[in-house]
Design a protein around this motif. Structure first.
Motif, short mmCIF file in Angstrom:
data_model
loop_
_atom_site.label_atom_id
_atom_site.label_comp_id
_atom_site.label_asym_id
_atom_site.label_seq_id
_atom_site.Cartn_x
_atom_site.Cartn_y
_atom_site.Cartn_z
N VAL A 52 -6.63 -5.24 -7.02
CA VAL A 52 -6.35 -3.85 -6.72
C VAL A 52 -4.95 -3.79 -6.13
CG1 VAL A 52 -7.04 -1.83 -5.37
CG2 VAL A 52 -8.76 -3.38 -6.30
N VAL A 53 -4.08 -2.99 -6.73
CA VAL A 53 -2.72 -2.83 -6.24
C VAL A 53 -2.60 -1.43 -5.67
CG1 VAL A 53 -0.29 -2.84 -6.87
CG2 VAL A 53 -1.87 -4.42 -7.99
N ALA A 54 -2.33 -1.35 -4.38
CA ALA A 54 -2.19 -0.06 -3.72
C ALA A 54 -0.80 -0.01 -3.07
CB ALA A 54 -3.27 0.13 -2.66
N VAL A 55 0.09 0.81 -3.63
CA VAL A 55 1.46 0.90 -3.15
C VAL A 55 1.84 2.37 -3.10
CG1 VAL A 55 3.84 0.19 -3.58
CG2 VAL A 55 1.99 -1.30 -4.27
N LYS A 56 2.59 2.74 -2.07
CA LYS A 56 3.05 4.13 -2.01
C LYS A 56 4.33 4.25 -2.83
CE LYS A 56 6.06 3.94 1.96
NZ LYS A 56 6.88 4.90 2.59
N ARG A 57 4.57 5.41 -3.39
CA ARG A 57 5.77 5.66 -4.19
C ARG A 57 6.97 5.87 -3.29
NH1 ARG A 57 5.31 7.22 -9.67
NH2 ARG A 57 3.16 7.15 -10.36
N LEU A 58 8.14 5.43 -3.78
CA LEU A 58 9.37 5.63 -3.02
C LEU A 58 9.83 7.08 -3.14
CD1 LEU A 58 11.39 2.46 -4.06
CD2 LEU A 58 10.18 2.84 -1.93
N THR A 59 10.38 7.56 -2.08
CA THR A 59 10.96 8.90 -2.11
C THR A 59 12.35 8.81 -2.73
OG1 THR A 59 11.94 8.65 0.07
CG2 THR A 59 9.71 9.58 -0.02
N ALA A 60 12.96 9.93 -3.00
CA ALA A 60 14.30 9.95 -3.59
C ALA A 60 15.31 9.30 -2.66
CB ALA A 60 14.70 11.38 -3.93
N ALA A 61 15.15 9.52 -1.37
CA ALA A 61 16.08 8.93 -0.40
C ALA A 61 15.94 7.40 -0.37
CB ALA A 61 15.82 9.50 0.98
#
Length: 67
Positions: A52-61
């Protein structure tokens, strides 16, 4: 020019003969497994590993900071 053409024909003939010979002489190995081993493997429940891969997405900044 004729010599080169003949050498090409000789090479193609030799290569096709080698391939045909390798297929003709190759044999499939026969593996005999005792019946007790087959019953043991069939009785054991197989557990499939799950990743299971759980990663938050990067913001534009954050993306801009990486460049």
């Amino acid at each position: 020019m004729n010599v080169l053409k003949n050498m090409e024909i000789i090479f193609v003939a030799a290569a096709s003969l080698a391939v045909a010979t390798s297929y003709a002489t190759a044999s499939t190995p026969v593996i005999e497994v005792p019946a007790a081993a087959v019953a043991t493997v069939a009785a054991a429940p197989a557990k499939m590993p799950v990743v299971v891969v759980a990663v938050k997405r990067l913001t534009a900044a954050e993306k801009a900071a990486l460049i």
